[in-house]
Design an enzyme around this catalytic site. Structure first.
Site, PDB file in Angstrom:
ATOM      1  N   LEU A 206      -5.084  -6.807  -4.605  1.00  0.00           N
ATOM      2  CA  LEU A 206      -4.098  -6.432  -3.524  1.00  0.00           C
ATOM      3  C   LEU A 206      -4.498  -7.388  -2.257  1.00  0.00           C
ATOM      4  O   LEU A 206      -5.671  -7.419  -2.165  1.00  0.00           O
ATOM      5  CB  LEU A 206      -4.468  -4.784  -3.217  1.00  0.00           C
ATOM      6  N   ASP A 207      -3.335  -7.558  -1.433  1.00  0.00           N
ATOM      7  CA  ASP A 207      -3.832  -8.344  -0.428  1.00  0.00           C
ATOM      8  C   ASP A 207      -4.519  -7.546   0.816  1.00  0.00           C
ATOM      9  O   ASP A 207      -4.477  -6.420   0.812  1.00  0.00           O
ATOM     10  CB  ASP A 207      -2.452  -9.134   0.202  1.00  0.00           C
ATOM     11  N   LYS A 208      -4.863  -8.355   1.859  1.00  0.00           N
ATOM     12  CA  LYS A 208      -5.623  -7.707   2.759  1.00  0.00           C
ATOM     13  C   LYS A 208      -5.190  -6.556   3.587  1.00  0.00           C
ATOM     14  O   LYS A 208      -5.834  -5.593   3.455  1.00  0.00           O
ATOM     15  CB  LYS A 208      -5.883  -8.842   3.780  1.00  0.00           C
TER      16      LYS A 208
ATOM     17  N   SER B 262      -3.001  -4.401   2.293  1.00  0.00           N
ATOM     18  CA  SER B 262      -2.457  -3.258   1.361  1.00  0.00           C
ATOM     19  C   SER B 262      -3.673  -2.511   1.043  1.00  0.00           C
ATOM     20  O   SER B 262      -4.801  -2.861   0.996  1.00  0.00           O
ATOM     21  CB  SER B 262      -1.780  -4.070   0.141  1.00  0.00           C
TER      22      SER B 262
ATOM     23  N   ARG C  49       6.245  -7.677  -0.732  1.00  0.00           N
ATOM     24  CA  ARG C  49       6.431  -8.214   0.822  1.00  0.00           C
ATOM     25  C   ARG C  49       7.602  -9.095   0.891  1.00  0.00           C
ATOM     26  O   ARG C  49       8.461  -9.229   1.804  1.00  0.00           O
ATOM     27  CB  ARG C  49       4.995  -8.666   1.486  1.00  0.00           C
TER      28      ARG C  49
END
Length: 244
Positions: free
Chosen positions: A101-103, A105, A187
């Site tokens: 999961l990106d930062k 999220s 995104r």
């Protein structure tokens, strides 16, 4: 198979190799009841203790459901990262995430020391479902939702996303179920249709649900969840049972 003691302790998630060397040098580690020596090698058959506590279970398959808070980075090596998973998730066995999961999220991460399970879960061809709740910056139109459902061409990656399931939950909130793992996929999809993501939370991975967990919390999977997860990744029943 023999492994250097400092590497063994690191693989068990006790500490880094450098810190393991310090513990060994301080006489805080014993092997089969005797004080460990720097550079010695051990096997799974050895009785290894750190400050009197037995160390092991490197081969025990551990699977956790972890609620990654927003702001935490999925990385193990970036020393410049502000907050890494290891800073938030304290567990005595070294675990790796199965799908990032990106930062910005938040939500469900599956953490495990089963490398084969990680490979199976991250193999895009398997089409495993991942579910998200997404809030964007303005009202969602049916035209935009239809485009995303049918698949969006991402110019920067020169590929089209797979068709996905989307349910509108509010004027600017939707539930998305994806079956592929393109980097920052949601995104990118939203941006291609004129939206910016304001909040993104993963609520399910295959049969594992976030449910009422809170940011930073983790739990071990139930037996039923483990069986369902392995069955989804390794359909042959005999193979599933051999891993539990």
């Amino acid at each position: 198979m023999e492994t250097r003691l400092n590497k063994y302790l690191a693989q068990c998630g006790i500490c880094s190799r450098r810190d393991a060397d310090k513990l060994i040098g301080q006489g805080s580690v014993t092997v089969n009841g005797k004080t460990a020596l720097p550079g010695m090698k051990v096997t799974e058959e050895d009785d290894i203790c750190v400050r009197g506590e037995r160390v092991g279970c490197r081969d025990k398959k551990v699977i956790l459901a972890f609620y990654k808070p927003a702001g935490v980075i999925c990385t193990e090596k970036d020393r410049h990262a502000d907050v890494k998973i290891q800073d938030v998730l304290r567990y005595p066995v070294r675990l790796t995430y199965a799908g990032r999961l990106d930062k910005e999220s938040e939500g469900l991460l599956i953490m495990t020391n089963d490398g084969e399970l990680i490979d199976a879960m991250m193999r895009g061809a398997n089409g495993h479902e991942k579910e998200y709740i997404v809030k964007v910056n303005k009202t969602l139109t049916e035209t935009a939702l239809t485009r995303m459902r049918e698949g969006i061409y991402l110019k920067e990656l020169e590929l089209t996303t797979r068709p996905c399931e989307i349910t509108k939950l509010g004027s600017n909130t939707m539930r998305m179920i994806l079956t592929q793992g393109i980097n920052r996929q949601i995104r990118r999809m939203c941006r291609e249709t004129g939206y910016e993501v304001r909040k993104l939370k993963r609520t399910r991975v295959m049969n594992i649900e976030l449910a009422d967990m809170k940011p930073g919390e983790y739990r071990e999977l139930t037996e039923a969840e483990r069986k369902g997860l392995y069955a989804g990744c390794f359909p042959v029943r005999a193979d599933v049972e051999s891993r539990l």
